[in-house]
Structure formats: structure tokens, C-alpha cells
Design a protein around this motif. Sequence first.
Motif, PDB file in Angstrom:
ATOM      1  N   LEU A  18       0.826  -1.204   0.000  1.00  0.00           N
ATOM      2  CA  LEU A  18       0.000   0.000   0.000  1.00  0.00           C
ATOM      3  C   LEU A  18       0.862   1.255   0.000  1.00  0.00           C
ATOM      4  O   LEU A  18       0.576   2.211  -0.729  1.00  0.00           O
ATOM      5  N   ARG A  19       1.919   1.284   0.806  1.00  0.00           N
ATOM      6  CA  ARG A  19       2.795   2.454   0.842  1.00  0.00           C
ATOM      7  C   ARG A  19       3.457   2.682  -0.514  1.00  0.00           C
ATOM      8  O   ARG A  19       3.641   3.828  -0.948  1.00  0.00           O
ATOM      9  N   SER A  20       3.828   1.609  -1.169  1.00  0.00           N
ATOM     10  CA  SER A  20       4.423   1.737  -2.498  1.00  0.00           C
ATOM     11  C   SER A  20       3.399   2.204  -3.525  1.00  0.00           C
ATOM     12  O   SER A  20       3.666   3.088  -4.345  1.00  0.00           O
ATOM     13  N   LYS A  21       2.207   1.645  -3.471  1.00  0.00           N
ATOM     14  CA  LYS A  21       1.192   1.916  -4.489  1.00  0.00           C
ATOM     15  C   LYS A  21       0.650   3.330  -4.405  1.00  0.00           C
ATOM     16  O   LYS A  21       0.127   3.858  -5.396  1.00  0.00           O
ATOM     17  N   LEU A  22       0.749   3.955  -3.228  1.00  0.00           N
ATOM     18  CA  LEU A  22       0.329   5.349  -3.098  1.00  0.00           C
ATOM     19  C   LEU A  22       0.985   6.228  -4.148  1.00  0.00           C
ATOM     20  O   LEU A  22       0.400   7.221  -4.595  1.00  0.00           O
ATOM     21  N   LYS A  23       2.204   5.876  -4.546  1.00  0.00           N
ATOM     22  CA  LYS A  23       3.014   6.751  -5.389  1.00  0.00           C
ATOM     23  C   LYS A  23       2.715   6.611  -6.872  1.00  0.00           C
ATOM     24  O   LYS A  23       3.156   7.441  -7.670  1.00  0.00           O
ATOM     25  N   TYR A  24       1.984   5.556  -7.252  1.00  0.00           N
ATOM     26  CA  TYR A  24       1.720   5.409  -8.686  1.00  0.00           C
ATOM     27  C   TYR A  24       0.282   5.007  -9.007  1.00  0.00           C
ATOM     28  O   TYR A  24      -0.063   4.867 -10.179  1.00  0.00           O
ATOM     29  N   ARG A  25      -0.561   4.823  -7.982  1.00  0.00           N
ATOM     30  CA  ARG A  25      -1.978   4.555  -8.213  1.00  0.00           C
ATOM     31  C   ARG A  25      -2.800   5.324  -7.170  1.00  0.00           C
ATOM     32  O   ARG A  25      -2.362   5.492  -6.028  1.00  0.00           O
ATOM     33  N   PRO A  26      -3.982   5.798  -7.522  1.00  0.00           N
ATOM     34  CA  PRO A  26      -4.780   6.601  -6.588  1.00  0.00           C
ATOM     35  C   PRO A  26      -5.570   5.746  -5.586  1.00  0.00           C
ATOM     36  O   PRO A  26      -6.758   5.966  -5.357  1.00  0.00           O
ATOM     37  N   VAL A  27      -4.894   4.782  -4.968  1.00  0.00           N
ATOM     38  CA  VAL A  27      -5.578   3.866  -4.053  1.00  0.00           C
ATOM     39  C   VAL A  27      -6.030   4.557  -2.772  1.00  0.00           C
ATOM     40  O   VAL A  27      -6.925   4.056  -2.082  1.00  0.00           O
ATOM     41  N   GLN A  86      -0.463  19.190  -9.000  1.00  0.00           N
ATOM     42  CA  GLN A  86       0.268  18.746 -10.184  1.00  0.00           C
ATOM     43  C   GLN A  86      -0.280  17.414 -10.701  1.00  0.00           C
ATOM     44  O   GLN A  86      -0.310  17.179 -11.912  1.00  0.00           O
ATOM     45  N   GLY A  87      -0.712  16.565  -9.784  1.00  0.00           N
ATOM     46  CA  GLY A  87      -1.238  15.264 -10.191  1.00  0.00           C
ATOM     47  C   GLY A  87      -2.646  15.319 -10.738  1.00  0.00           C
ATOM     48  O   GLY A  87      -3.104  14.342 -11.352  1.00  0.00           O
ATOM     49  N   GLN A  88      -3.338  16.452 -10.529  1.00  0.00           N
ATOM     50  CA  GLN A  88      -4.719  16.621 -11.002  1.00  0.00           C
ATOM     51  C   GLN A  88      -5.598  15.442 -10.570  1.00  0.00           C
ATOM     52  O   GLN A  88      -6.392  14.909 -11.339  1.00  0.00           O
ATOM     53  N   GLU A 140      -6.424   9.126 -18.302  1.00  0.00           N
ATOM     54  CA  GLU A 140      -5.546  10.128 -18.888  1.00  0.00           C
ATOM     55  C   GLU A 140      -4.076   9.750 -18.853  1.00  0.00           C
ATOM     56  O   GLU A 140      -3.313  10.142 -19.723  1.00  0.00           O
ATOM     57  N   ARG A 141      -3.668   8.982 -17.851  1.00  0.00           N
ATOM     58  CA  ARG A 141      -2.269   8.574 -17.776  1.00  0.00           C
ATOM     59  C   ARG A 141      -2.169   7.270 -16.993  1.00  0.00           C
ATOM     60  O   ARG A 141      -3.034   6.954 -16.183  1.00  0.00           O
ATOM     61  N   PRO A 142      -1.081   6.514 -17.222  1.00  0.00           N
ATOM     62  CA  PRO A 142      -1.015   5.162 -16.659  1.00  0.00           C
ATOM     63  C   PRO A 142      -0.695   5.084 -15.169  1.00  0.00           C
ATOM     64  O   PRO A 142      -0.993   4.078 -14.531  1.00  0.00           O
ATOM     65  N   ALA A 143      -0.075   6.098 -14.592  1.00  0.00           N
ATOM     66  CA  ALA A 143       0.368   5.988 -13.198  1.00  0.00           C
ATOM     67  C   ALA A 143       0.013   7.246 -12.409  1.00  0.00           C
ATOM     68  O   ALA A 143       0.888   8.026 -12.013  1.00  0.00           O
ATOM     69  N   PRO A 144      -1.272   7.496 -12.183  1.00  0.00           N
ATOM     70  CA  PRO A 144      -1.661   8.670 -11.389  1.00  0.00           C
ATOM     71  C   PRO A 144      -1.546   8.404  -9.896  1.00  0.00           C
ATOM     72  O   PRO A 144      -2.363   7.688  -9.324  1.00  0.00           O
ATOM     73  N   GLY A 145      -0.543   8.959  -9.260  1.00  0.00           N
ATOM     74  CA  GLY A 145      -0.352   8.769  -7.828  1.00  0.00           C
ATOM     75  C   GLY A 145       0.298   9.972  -7.203  1.00  0.00           C
ATOM     76  O   GLY A 145       0.472  11.021  -7.844  1.00  0.00           O
ATOM     77  N   LEU A 146       0.643   9.861  -5.924  1.00  0.00           N
ATOM     78  CA  LEU A 146       1.291  10.938  -5.177  1.00  0.00           C
ATOM     79  C   LEU A 146       2.762  10.579  -5.013  1.00  0.00           C
ATOM     80  O   LEU A 146       3.108   9.714  -4.213  1.00  0.00           O
ATOM     81  N   ARG A 147       3.613  11.206  -5.774  1.00  0.00           N
ATOM     82  CA  ARG A 147       5.039  10.862  -5.781  1.00  0.00           C
ATOM     83  C   ARG A 147       5.744  11.546  -4.612  1.00  0.00           C
ATOM     84  O   ARG A 147       6.350  12.610  -4.761  1.00  0.00           O
ATOM     85  N   LEU A 148       5.613  10.927  -3.444  1.00  0.00           N
ATOM     86  CA  LEU A 148       6.215  11.468  -2.234  1.00  0.00           C
ATOM     87  C   LEU A 148       7.728  11.332  -2.308  1.00  0.00           C
ATOM     88  O   LEU A 148       8.256  10.359  -2.841  1.00  0.00           O
TER      89      LEU A 148
END
Length: 360
Positions: free
Chosen positions: A271-280, A317-319, A348-356
Motif C-alpha cells: 500500500l505504501r508503495s502503491k500510493l506513489k503510482y496509483r490513486p488507491v 500537479q497530479g490533477q 488520462e495517464r497510466p500511473a496517477p499517484g502521489l510521488r512522495l
Amino acid sequence: MIRLKQERPVSHTAPSPQPRPISVGLNAAIIGIRALTPVTLEVDLSGSRLASPHSEQPDFTTDTQPSLGGLPFGPFDPARHRTLEAGLRGWVEQQTGLRLGYVEQLYTFGDRGRRMEAGASNSHEVSIGYLALTHLRQGTKGGSAQQDGTFAGRWCSWYRYFPWEDWREDRPSMLDAQMLPALRYWAEREADDGQRAMSAMQRLRLSFGLDGAVWDEERVLERYELLYEAGLVMEHFRDRGLLPAPQSAPLFGQPMHMDHRRILATAISRLRSKLKYRPVVFELMPDHFTLTELQSTVEAISGRHLHKQNFRRLVEQGQLVEPTGAASTTTGGRPAKLFRFRRSVLAERPAPGLRLGSTN
């Protein structure tokens, strides 16, 4: 010509043991957010009919720890369940009354020591772990509650099992006071068997961010595995049918049934990893929320404090969100704008997440 009957050679080799049957179990690490704390659903499996009737384990209960909780768990029955996921959803609903939403498969857990058997005739259990996310409505309590009702189970902070993973206020004092000295002592004496790419000390430095390395919040499982190897969690002894010596090093975190804490560690890492590339994260949020509530949820999951302006810049930025046009008056101050997840970002894009960024 008389043909002599040939005798079969007598084998003096002991017969090989019969292979033990393998059963398939299903586990769910169900995660929600309650009072700005990440919680997991724990059920009492101590007297469950799901436990093996032939299992004999040492008595690890005490006056202060009467039984160990576990993740919702049950066997896969191909006669009843069309798919593994259908079996999982069925067992969770049967045990807890909870109907799962978002679910993804994690890993297969099948180490030999995960359950202590009484005899070779017992089956060896392989468990398939799942991560499930759910939004807990306001008023959901820790004792027993569904999103909108009552069920069997309790919501427990995942930091109860991994207290060293919560850096939101500051670096946990237990790391430098107890845990790291014990780990260094073990790593310095651990022999290199040549089976791993890195030595115990190298793995310790990388996993715990020592000697110039950076603490990576995603390495929850690696840190737990090191503690397990070093004999610093109860499961290390229980899997071997032992009890820790009274003078042994302290044991960290609340243990769980079988290897359920390892499964939970895997779920937290994912889950911590997926936060950065998926809007879970929005699977854990209500339909409408403030940016402060969103930030607090991300901080609760990642276990770290985030700078307010930097976080809002990431979201912008992530919209990922859009305003609803309404405001919340429950913040105690000025009304705060309400937002919702902008679902069109998925197309709109393949990896919408929060790039902490990295933790210092």
C-alpha cells in the motif's frame, strides 16, 4: 534348459516418507482509516473451527495476552468457490459480515514453520494473502462495527503490530534505545552462509536507513524479516515450538496468529508503495473530503509527516482531485473547501499517484 527364478534385490533403504497433502488458505489484510490512524480488521481465531484440529502449539497465552488475533482467514474450497477471490470474499463476509470492495492479491505464504503440526499426516497449509481497502464511516468503533452495522471483529491500529513504522511525530525512540542496538549485536555475529547477496549488516543498514542510508517507508516487510531472523519478535520462537528465555532481548510489536503479521507487513509495504503510482488512497476516503483530511490519510498510511504546501502542490500537479463547490463547516475554523476524486485521471495517464519524496 532350466531357467532359475531371479530374486528381486532386497532394498535396505528406509522407505521415503509419504508426501504430506497441501491445503490452500485465504487471508485478507483489510485496511481502513479511523481517527487519522490506519487500522486493520482483526478476528479471534483462537477457538475458530478454521484452525486445524490436529495442530499442537506451545501455550503462548498469558494473563495480559489471552489469545492472539489474526487476519480473516479460511480454506479455499474449489467445490464452493469459483475463484480464489470469490472464496476470500465469502470467508470474510461469513466471519465478519463485511463485504469487501477493492481487493488485490499480494503473495503466497508457505514456509514450513508457519504452523506447528502434530504429525506428518497433517496437511501443510499454503496461504494466499490479499490486500483489501475499505472506507470506514464516521462513528465506526474499534470494538466491533461494520461500515453501517455490527459484526465479528475489531479494528486495530497497524502500528500496534509495527510501532517502529510510525514517524509522523518524530523518529520512534524505541529504534535507538532498544531495537537497533539489539539488531547490530545480532548482525555483527551472524555468519554469512553465502546464500544471500548481502550480509546481515548490509541488509540492516539498507532496511533501517543506517550509516548514511535513507529510511524507506516501503521496506516494512524487510524490517520485520530482520527482526524475525534476529529473534526480536515472538513469531521467531513460536514457529520453532519454543518460548523465549526470560533474559532474552525484548520482543517488539504485538504478535499475531500464525504468520499473519508477515502478511500484514507485506500489505503495508504494498500500500505504501502503491500510493506513489496509483490513486488507491481514495478507496479509503469518503466521496467528499477536505485537502487536510486527504493529507492526514496519506500521512497515516506512509507513517511520515508531509509539508502542507508541498503536499498540496503534489495534489495539484497530479490533477487527482476537483472541487465540489461546497465547503465543510466541521473543521472548527473557516469553512474548508470540499473536493472529490477526479476519476477521469485513470484514463488520462497510466500511473496517477502521489510521488512522495524520501524520508530524511
